[in-house]
Design a protein around this motif. Structure first.
Motif, PDB file in Angstrom:
ATOM      1  N   ILE A  39       0.806  -1.226   0.000  1.00 16.28           N
ATOM      2  CA  ILE A  39       0.000   0.000   0.000  1.00 16.28           C
ATOM      3  C   ILE A  39       0.837   1.273   0.000  1.00 16.28           C
ATOM      4  O   ILE A  39       0.280   2.373  -0.122  1.00 16.28           O
ATOM      5  CB  ILE A  39      -0.991   0.012   1.187  1.00 16.28           C
ATOM      6  CG1 ILE A  39      -0.254  -0.010   2.523  1.00 16.28           C
ATOM      7  CG2 ILE A  39      -1.988  -1.134   1.061  1.00 16.28           C
ATOM      8  CD1 ILE A  39      -1.178   0.111   3.728  1.00 16.28           C
ATOM      9  N   LEU A  40       2.167   1.157   0.148  1.00 16.42           N
ATOM     10  CA  LEU A  40       3.033   2.335   0.070  1.00 16.42           C
ATOM     11  C   LEU A  40       3.315   2.673  -1.390  1.00 16.42           C
ATOM     12  O   LEU A  40       3.571   1.794  -2.203  1.00 16.42           O
ATOM     13  CB  LEU A  40       4.361   2.074   0.778  1.00 16.42           C
ATOM     14  CG  LEU A  40       4.511   2.480   2.243  1.00 16.42           C
ATOM     15  CD1 LEU A  40       5.935   2.207   2.700  1.00 16.42           C
ATOM     16  CD2 LEU A  40       4.143   3.937   2.489  1.00 16.42           C
ATOM     17  N   ARG A  41       3.302   3.958  -1.705  1.00 21.88           N
ATOM     18  CA  ARG A  41       3.657   4.364  -3.061  1.00 21.88           C
ATOM     19  C   ARG A  41       5.167   4.217  -3.259  1.00 21.88           C
ATOM     20  O   ARG A  41       5.930   4.166  -2.285  1.00 21.88           O
ATOM     21  CB  ARG A  41       3.235   5.808  -3.323  1.00 21.88           C
ATOM     22  CG  ARG A  41       4.062   6.849  -2.580  1.00 21.88           C
ATOM     23  CD  ARG A  41       3.833   8.247  -3.153  1.00 21.88           C
ATOM     24  NE  ARG A  41       4.472   9.285  -2.365  1.00 21.88           N
ATOM     25  CZ  ARG A  41       5.750   9.654  -2.479  1.00 21.88           C
ATOM     26  NH1 ARG A  41       6.542   9.027  -3.326  1.00 21.88           N
ATOM     27  NH2 ARG A  41       6.226  10.640  -1.738  1.00 21.88           N
ATOM     28  N   PRO A  42       5.631   4.142  -4.503  1.00 27.00           N
ATOM     29  CA  PRO A  42       7.072   4.119  -4.745  1.00 27.00           C
ATOM     30  C   PRO A  42       7.745   5.351  -4.126  1.00 27.00           C
ATOM     31  O   PRO A  42       7.299   6.483  -4.335  1.00 27.00           O
ATOM     32  CB  PRO A  42       7.174   4.148  -6.277  1.00 27.00           C
ATOM     33  CG  PRO A  42       5.878   3.568  -6.742  1.00 27.00           C
ATOM     34  CD  PRO A  42       4.857   4.008  -5.747  1.00 27.00           C
ATOM     35  N   GLU A  56       6.306  -1.602 -14.427  1.00 23.11           N
ATOM     36  CA  GLU A  56       7.622  -1.637 -15.083  1.00 23.11           C
ATOM     37  C   GLU A  56       8.212  -0.237 -15.227  1.00 23.11           C
ATOM     38  O   GLU A  56       7.494   0.744 -15.463  1.00 23.11           O
ATOM     39  CB  GLU A  56       7.505  -2.285 -16.464  1.00 23.11           C
ATOM     40  CG  GLU A  56       7.224  -3.784 -16.423  1.00 23.11           C
ATOM     41  CD  GLU A  56       8.355  -4.569 -15.786  1.00 23.11           C
ATOM     42  OE1 GLU A  56       9.530  -4.177 -15.954  1.00 23.11           O
ATOM     43  OE2 GLU A  56       8.072  -5.580 -15.100  1.00 23.11           O
ATOM     44  N   ALA A  57       9.522  -0.159 -15.072  1.00 27.29           N
ATOM     45  CA  ALA A  57      10.262   1.086 -15.277  1.00 27.29           C
ATOM     46  C   ALA A  57      11.456   0.778 -16.168  1.00 27.29           C
ATOM     47  O   ALA A  57      12.050  -0.306 -16.095  1.00 27.29           O
ATOM     48  CB  ALA A  57      10.719   1.658 -13.944  1.00 27.29           C
ATOM     49  N   SER A  58      11.823   1.719 -17.018  1.00 22.64           N
ATOM     50  CA  SER A  58      12.919   1.491 -17.966  1.00 22.64           C
ATOM     51  C   SER A  58      14.237   2.082 -17.492  1.00 22.64           C
ATOM     52  O   SER A  58      15.291   1.763 -18.042  1.00 22.64           O
ATOM     53  CB  SER A  58      12.555   2.091 -19.335  1.00 22.64           C
ATOM     54  OG  SER A  58      12.263   3.478 -19.192  1.00 22.64           O
ATOM     55  N   ASP A  59      14.165   2.929 -16.470  1.00 24.62           N
ATOM     56  CA  ASP A  59      15.368   3.598 -15.989  1.00 24.62           C
ATOM     57  C   ASP A  59      15.373   3.591 -14.471  1.00 24.62           C
ATOM     58  O   ASP A  59      14.318   3.698 -13.846  1.00 24.62           O
ATOM     59  CB  ASP A  59      15.405   5.038 -16.515  1.00 24.62           C
ATOM     60  CG  ASP A  59      16.682   5.759 -16.135  1.00 24.62           C
ATOM     61  OD1 ASP A  59      16.680   6.444 -15.090  1.00 24.62           O
ATOM     62  OD2 ASP A  59      17.690   5.614 -16.858  1.00 24.62           O
ATOM     63  N   ILE A  60      16.549   3.504 -13.861  1.00 17.47           N
ATOM     64  CA  ILE A  60      16.654   3.416 -12.415  1.00 17.47           C
ATOM     65  C   ILE A  60      16.103   4.663 -11.728  1.00 17.47           C
ATOM     66  O   ILE A  60      15.670   4.618 -10.575  1.00 17.47           O
ATOM     67  CB  ILE A  60      18.128   3.165 -11.998  1.00 17.47           C
ATOM     68  CG1 ILE A  60      18.210   2.787 -10.518  1.00 17.47           C
ATOM     69  CG2 ILE A  60      18.984   4.391 -12.291  1.00 17.47           C
ATOM     70  CD1 ILE A  60      17.497   1.520 -10.171  1.00 17.47           C
ATOM     71  N   ASN A 120      11.356   2.123  -7.841  1.00 20.40           N
ATOM     72  CA  ASN A 120      11.027   1.092  -8.826  1.00 20.40           C
ATOM     73  C   ASN A 120      11.708  -0.209  -8.395  1.00 20.40           C
ATOM     74  O   ASN A 120      12.448  -0.237  -7.417  1.00 20.40           O
ATOM     75  CB  ASN A 120      11.441   1.500 -10.246  1.00 20.40           C
ATOM     76  CG  ASN A 120      12.923   1.776 -10.358  1.00 20.40           C
ATOM     77  OD1 ASN A 120      13.754   0.907 -10.088  1.00 20.40           O
ATOM     78  ND2 ASN A 120      13.271   3.000 -10.763  1.00 20.40           N
ATOM     79  N   HIS A 121      11.446  -1.278  -9.126  1.00 19.20           N
ATOM     80  CA  HIS A 121      11.959  -2.594  -8.732  1.00 19.20           C
ATOM     81  C   HIS A 121      13.070  -3.113  -9.647  1.00 19.20           C
ATOM     82  O   HIS A 121      13.312  -4.329  -9.710  1.00 19.20           O
ATOM     83  CB  HIS A 121      10.811  -3.600  -8.683  1.00 19.20           C
ATOM     84  CG  HIS A 121      10.079  -3.596  -7.371  1.00 19.20           C
ATOM     85  ND1 HIS A 121       8.815  -4.126  -7.219  1.00 19.20           N
ATOM     86  CD2 HIS A 121      10.436  -3.123  -6.146  1.00 19.20           C
ATOM     87  CE1 HIS A 121       8.418  -3.981  -5.959  1.00 19.20           C
ATOM     88  NE2 HIS A 121       9.384  -3.371  -5.293  1.00 19.20           N
ATOM     89  N   CYS A 142      13.734  -4.538  -0.222  1.00 23.45           N
ATOM     90  CA  CYS A 142      14.514  -3.514  -0.936  1.00 23.45           C
ATOM     91  C   CYS A 142      14.294  -2.119  -0.378  1.00 23.45           C
ATOM     92  O   CYS A 142      14.528  -1.122  -1.064  1.00 23.45           O
ATOM     93  CB  CYS A 142      14.221  -3.531  -2.448  1.00 23.45           C
ATOM     94  SG  CYS A 142      14.472  -5.154  -3.186  1.00 23.45           S
ATOM     95  N   TRP A 143      13.853  -2.027   0.875  1.00 18.72           N
ATOM     96  CA  TRP A 143      13.729  -0.732   1.533  1.00 18.72           C
ATOM     97  C   TRP A 143      15.106  -0.246   1.960  1.00 18.72           C
ATOM     98  O   TRP A 143      15.991  -1.046   2.306  1.00 18.72           O
ATOM     99  CB  TRP A 143      12.839  -0.823   2.770  1.00 18.72           C
ATOM    100  CG  TRP A 143      11.392  -1.089   2.485  1.00 18.72           C
ATOM    101  CD1 TRP A 143      10.799  -1.314   1.278  1.00 18.72           C
ATOM    102  CD2 TRP A 143      10.352  -1.159   3.460  1.00 18.72           C
ATOM    103  NE1 TRP A 143       9.452  -1.526   1.429  1.00 18.72           N
ATOM    104  CE2 TRP A 143       9.146  -1.432   2.767  1.00 18.72           C
ATOM    105  CE3 TRP A 143      10.309  -1.031   4.847  1.00 18.72           C
ATOM    106  CZ2 TRP A 143       7.921  -1.573   3.415  1.00 18.72           C
ATOM    107  CZ3 TRP A 143       9.095  -1.160   5.502  1.00 18.72           C
ATOM    108  CH2 TRP A 143       7.909  -1.427   4.793  1.00 18.72           C
ATOM    109  N   LYS A 144      15.249   1.063   1.987  1.00 18.61           N
ATOM    110  CA  LYS A 144      16.480   1.679   2.462  1.00 18.61           C
ATOM    111  C   LYS A 144      16.219   2.323   3.819  1.00 18.61           C
ATOM    112  O   LYS A 144      15.266   3.083   3.970  1.00 18.61           O
ATOM    113  CB  LYS A 144      16.955   2.739   1.468  1.00 18.61           C
ATOM    114  CG  LYS A 144      18.204   3.485   1.910  1.00 18.61           C
ATOM    115  CD  LYS A 144      18.552   4.581   0.899  1.00 18.61           C
ATOM    116  CE  LYS A 144      19.779   5.371   1.353  1.00 18.61           C
ATOM    117  NZ  LYS A 144      20.104   6.464   0.392  1.00 18.61           N
ATOM    118  N   LYS A 145      17.034   2.014   4.798  1.00 14.19           N
ATOM    119  CA  LYS A 145      16.902   2.660   6.096  1.00 14.19           C
ATOM    120  C   LYS A 145      17.543   4.038   6.015  1.00 14.19           C
ATOM    121  O   LYS A 145      18.759   4.168   5.846  1.00 14.19           O
ATOM    122  CB  LYS A 145      17.540   1.831   7.206  1.00 14.19           C
ATOM    123  CG  LYS A 145      17.216   2.384   8.598  1.00 14.19           C
ATOM    124  CD  LYS A 145      17.713   1.468   9.698  1.00 14.19           C
ATOM    125  CE  LYS A 145      17.271   1.979  11.064  1.00 14.19           C
ATOM    126  NZ  LYS A 145      17.747   1.107  12.158  1.00 14.19           N
TER     127      LYS A 145
END
Length: 632
Positions: free
Chosen positions: A303-306, A405-409, A366-367, A348-351
């Motif tokens: 439920i969290l947005r990117p 999907e994302a095409s760029d980091i 993105n993933h 893949c969360w960052k603290k």
């Protein structure tokens, strides 16, 4: 050749002759009828009162009034006059013991279900034969709620007569009993000095004021002081907590004028779409984040947005300082935090930071990297063939909801959201991507303007809605794109936007992308909220949607349960549907009238406007005498 020429000349001559006869005949007939008309009016010098022999009715045929082509019948003329004969009350008051009845979170019914993972505190609704066919009473002494923003600080004791939290949370500044009111100092378990101070501390770590954070969710919210004070930062918070031993915590939140629902993280998804919230918060919410393979953090991730944030305070954060006060061992708390850190990394969360009692993580935008990391983190795997927005009795899974999907980091999966307040009217990414069938940028713009006009119509009929400050808590039972809530943005109100699970298109994600809040609901069941939650309820085509699914009377009884005394209802639907609803509204003792919509008298869509009358349970010494008139 000569013969043909003579024939043509003859035909032309005959045609001209016939045309002269036709003109002459028409002139004579018109003259005759003109003379007859003068004779019927008593001659050319006759006055308006002198009518000739053609006057049979001696009425308006002689009037000099201009012709009136307007409709002479309104929506109200479709209704039969009420009978003066006495009739039994088909929907009597319920027994006063049901004053705070929440059908799908009934305490007695919940005890029949599994206590593992708090499943018994989830929604368990009554079956058809268990539905109450009576009207829920307000407690004796109930008063019109204190107006916002004063209600953030105090509410009437008579409206929520529970002192339990004033004792249990006395040292944490949750709530105090003061004369005929409850006072809310703004404290919480981890912020005894007040929510404002606590929010300022968060604001030093992430930006709460630039409009990038608009929607938040507070898990295990207490009396929702965090949500109450985030509003002053233009952050709209969905607060939720179970109906448990902390009696009336969500009820207090709603009485204060703060958005809240009864809810729990147990075995089913929270009733919100994916990528809904900019920020999620837990302050000593007692949720076992590291257990069950991290399933609860996985649900928060859904439920969290990117790029959204998860904020945790309370055990086990800063356990080195608090372990004795929490009456837990050093090793136990360290192990708990280690597990939470491990689950967060697997998502893949960052603290971002841990300072004093606060820790903040951020979800990736993105993933792209996360898919590569699956070689290291075997679990959770990415979910396969799953609708990430489906969240009505949908079982939680220990799989990671993939981002678009994302095409760029550097690309934000699903599209970048505008900052608030531009977010409200900017075309939501779910629409620009074409993922919602039949909804385009043009449809969105038209819907936004349409609801501005419709709101003006509503305020013309409902003076309480037009009076700023009279209403605070609003419910839209079929919100579509959130147009009504958007039109109300400058009023001191909040709107719970509902997208029925039976709707053809799931638009709740769009509503959140606009910076508004809402939830899913099946209106054949009760809503997860207390009686007397809302000041105003709007129902657009709800009864047509549920026509063959459940009884309209049951839906109206639910509306009556969650509507405050003297609150109002606006139902927009087909005229035949509303005629039937008007009869039931009379049984509910609502004051109602049916009026034409913007389409005028010739349109089939009408409005049923109703106001719930004020009435309460009798005083305790009168209840036994009136028991025969109530449903128990």
């Amino acid at each position: 050749m000569g013969t043909f020429s003579n024939l043509s000349h003859y035909i032309t001559f005959k045609t001209k002759k016939l045309r002269l006869y036709y003109i002459a005949g028409t002139t004579i007939l018109c003259s005759i009828f003109y003379l007859i008309g003068i004779w019927c009016q008593g001659g050319p010098s006759a006055g308006a009162a002198s009518l000739g022999p053609c006057n049979i009715t001696a009425s308006a045929s002689a009037s000099n009034k201009p012709l009136d082509f307007t409709a002479h019948h309104s929506a109200g003329d479709l209704l039969q006059a009420p009978s003066t004969a006495a009739r039994p009350i088909r929907l009597p008051p319920c027994d006063p013991k049901f004053s705070e009845y929440t059908p799908c979170e009934d305490v007695d019914r919940s005890l029949k279900f599994d206590r593992d993972r708090l499943i018994y505190r989830e929604r368990h609704c009554p079956v058809r034969d268990e539905l109450l066919k009576c009207r829920i009473a307000a407690p004796y002494g109930y008063q019109q709620p204190v107006r916002w923003p004063e209600s953030r600080r105090s509410v009437w004791y008579a409206n929520v007569p529970h002192k339990h939290l004033t004792v249990e949370k006395a040292g944490q500044n949750w709530v105090r009993f003061e004369g005929d009111r409850f006072g809310f100092p703004g404290g919480g378990t981890m912020f005894p000095h007040g929510a404002d101070v606590y929010i300022d501390e968060i604001g030093k770590l992430i930006n709460l004021r630039d409009g990038s954070i608009r929607t938040a969710i507070d898990t295990g919210c207490g009396v929702a002081s965090l949500g109450a004070y985030l509003l002053s930062r233009d952050i709209l918070t969905m607060s939720f907590a179970p109906r448990d031993t902390h009696e009336a915590q969500v009820q207090f939140a709603l009485e204060r004028g703060v958005p809240a629902l009864i809810g729990v993280l147990a075995s089913i998804r929270l009733p919100y779409p994916s990528r809904a919230f900019d920020m999620a918060h837990c302050s000593r919410c007692l949720i076992p984040w590291g257990q069950y393979d991290g399933i609860y953090l996985i649900e928060v991730d859904r439920i969290l947005r990117p790029g959204g944030y998860w904020i945790l305070s309370g055990p086990p954060i800063n356990w080195e300082k608090h372990w004795k006060g929490w009456q837990r061992t050093w090793d136990d708390l360290k192990a708990e935090q280690d597990v939470i850190e491990s689950v967060a990394r697997s998502l893949c969360w960052k603290k971002l930071v841990q300072r004093d009692d606060l820790a903040i993580w951020q979800k990736p935008t993105n993933h792209i990297h996360c898919k590569i990391n699956r070689k290291v983190f075997k679990k959770p795997r990415f979910c396969q063939a799953q609708d990430p927005d489906e969240a009505w009795y949908t079982k939680m899974e220990t799989c990671l909801t993939p981002l678009p999907e994302a095409s760029d980091i550097k690309e934000i999966a699903g599209g970048e959201l505008a900052k608030w307040p531009e977010r409200l009217t900017a075309v939501p990414p779910r629409i620009t991507s074409g993922s919602l069938e039949g909804i385009t940028a043009e449809v969105f713009a038209h819907d936004t303007e349409l609801w501005k006009k419709r709101l003006s119509t509503y305020k013309a009929f409902d003076y309480q809605l037009a009076q700023k400050g009279r209403y605070r808590n609003l419910l839209d039972m079929n919100s579509h794109l959130g147009g009504l809530a958007a039109a109300l943005v400058d009023d001191p109100v909040w709107v719970m936007n509902i997208v029925p699970v039976e709707a053809k298109v799931n638009t709740l994600g769009v509503i959140y992308e606009r910076g508004l809040i809402g939830t899913y609901q099946n209106w054949c069941e009760a809503m997860s909220t207390y009686p007397r939650t809302y000041d105003f309820i709007h129902a657009h085509s709800v009864f047509s949607l549920y026509k063959d699914r459940c009884d309209a009377e049951d839906i109206l009884l639910e509306m009556d349960r969650i509507l405050r005394p003297q609150g109002s209802v606006m139902i927009r639907d087909d005229v035949d549907v509303l005629v039937n609803l008007k009869a039931i509204a009379n049984e509910l003792q609502w004051e109602s009238r049916m009026v034409d919509g913007e389409g005028g008298p010739h349109g089939r869509e009408k409005l049923l406007f109703a106001v719930k009358t004020y009435w309460t349970s009798p005083q305790a010494d009168e209840q036994n005498q009136q028991g025969s008139n109530t449903v128990s």
